[in-house]
Motif scaffolding. Structure first.
Motif, mmCIF file in Angstrom:
data_model
loop_
_atom_site.group_PDB
_atom_site.id
_atom_site.type_symbol
_atom_site.label_atom_id
_atom_site.label_comp_id
_atom_site.label_asym_id
_atom_site.label_seq_id
_atom_site.Cartn_x
_atom_site.Cartn_y
_atom_site.Cartn_z
ATOM 1 N N VAL A 115 -18.761 49.798 -6.092
ATOM 2 C CA VAL A 115 -18.232 50.144 -7.417
ATOM 3 C C VAL A 115 -18.538 51.603 -7.729
ATOM 4 O O VAL A 115 -17.664 52.334 -8.216
ATOM 5 N N GLN A 116 -19.750 52.049 -7.446
ATOM 6 C CA GLN A 116 -20.109 53.447 -7.713
ATOM 7 C C GLN A 116 -19.245 54.404 -6.897
ATOM 8 O O GLN A 116 -18.861 55.469 -7.377
ATOM 9 N N GLN A 117 -18.925 54.014 -5.681
ATOM 10 C CA GLN A 117 -18.057 54.857 -4.844
ATOM 11 C C GLN A 117 -16.664 54.951 -5.455
ATOM 12 O O GLN A 117 -16.083 56.029 -5.533
ATOM 13 N N VAL A 118 -16.132 53.835 -5.921
ATOM 14 C CA VAL A 118 -14.808 53.825 -6.559
ATOM 15 C C VAL A 118 -14.845 54.632 -7.858
ATOM 16 O O VAL A 118 -13.932 55.421 -8.138
ATOM 17 N N LEU A 119 -15.904 54.465 -8.644
ATOM 18 C CA LEU A 119 -16.017 55.209 -9.894
ATOM 19 C C LEU A 119 -16.107 56.710 -9.639
ATOM 20 O O LEU A 119 -15.574 57.512 -10.421
ATOM 21 N N GLY A 120 -16.752 57.104 -8.559
ATOM 22 C CA GLY A 120 -16.779 58.517 -8.189
ATOM 23 C C GLY A 120 -15.388 59.021 -7.851
ATOM 24 O O GLY A 120 -14.992 60.128 -8.249
ATOM 25 N N GLN A 121 -14.649 58.210 -7.138
ATOM 26 C CA GLN A 121 -13.275 58.557 -6.768
ATOM 27 C C GLN A 121 -12.392 58.663 -8.018
ATOM 28 O O GLN A 121 -11.637 59.619 -8.168
ATOM 29 N N THR A 122 -12.503 57.691 -8.922
ATOM 30 C CA THR A 122 -11.676 57.731 -10.134
ATOM 31 C C THR A 122 -12.083 58.899 -11.031
ATOM 32 O O THR A 122 -11.219 59.506 -11.676
ATOM 33 N N ALA A 123 -13.356 59.234 -11.065
ATOM 34 C CA ALA A 123 -13.804 60.369 -11.876
ATOM 35 C C ALA A 123 -13.202 61.676 -11.362
ATOM 36 O O ALA A 123 -12.731 62.505 -12.154
ATOM 37 N N ARG A 124 -13.198 61.854 -10.050
ATOM 38 C CA ARG A 124 -12.595 63.068 -9.462
ATOM 39 C C ARG A 124 -11.110 63.146 -9.777
ATOM 40 O O ARG A 124 -10.595 64.197 -10.169
ATOM 41 N N ILE A 125 -10.419 62.036 -9.613
ATOM 42 C CA ILE A 125 -8.987 62.014 -9.904
ATOM 43 C C ILE A 125 -8.748 62.259 -11.392
ATOM 44 O O ILE A 125 -7.838 63.001 -11.774
ATOM 45 N N GLY A 126 -9.584 61.664 -12.242
ATOM 46 C CA GLY A 126 -9.468 61.870 -13.683
ATOM 47 C C GLY A 126 -9.623 63.331 -14.070
ATOM 48 O O GLY A 126 -8.895 63.845 -14.927
#
Length: 116
Positions: free
Chosen positions: A81-92
């Motif tokens: 989940v933390q890895q996905v949240l990092g990915q979504t934060a970068r895209i955001g």
């Protein structure tokens, strides 16, 4: 698109009973991000592009929420989940920067605005 591939890989490990539940929601949200970016760009209208980028950002937030729910239900680990949240934060952040630039450009192109 890497976010979509990652989301599909993660949800592929969910219980079969979630195939039409959380799996579908996560995959749709993930696919919606690049799809809305492409659709907005393809309309060749600055306002439409900005609106679709905003929709993409909303889909990112949906995906984040759904991943957190999946974690609470025990379908996915905290590290994933933390890895996905990092990915979504970068895209955001990328979407926010692009939206800011496009809104600035729209203001500069507004009729009646004095030319520098």
């Amino acid at each position: 698109m890497a976010l979509v591939v990652n989301s599909y890989k993660i949800t592929g490990q969910f219980p079969d009973g979630e195939r039409y539940g959380l799996v579908t929601q996560i995959r749709r949200a993930a696919v919606s991000v690049p799809s809305n970016i492409a659709e907005g760009y393809g309309r060749n209208q600055l306002g439409d592009y900005i609106r679709h980028l905003s929709i993409s950002n909303g889909s990112l937030k949906e995906l984040e929420t759904q991943m957190l729910i999946a974690n609470r239900l025990g379908f996915v680990g905290a590290q994933t989940v933390q890895q996905v949240l990092g990915q979504t934060a970068r895209i955001g952040r990328m979407l926010a920067a692009l939206i800011r630039k496009l809104k600035q450009r729209r203001r500069e192109l507004a009729p009646g605005r004095p030319k520098p």
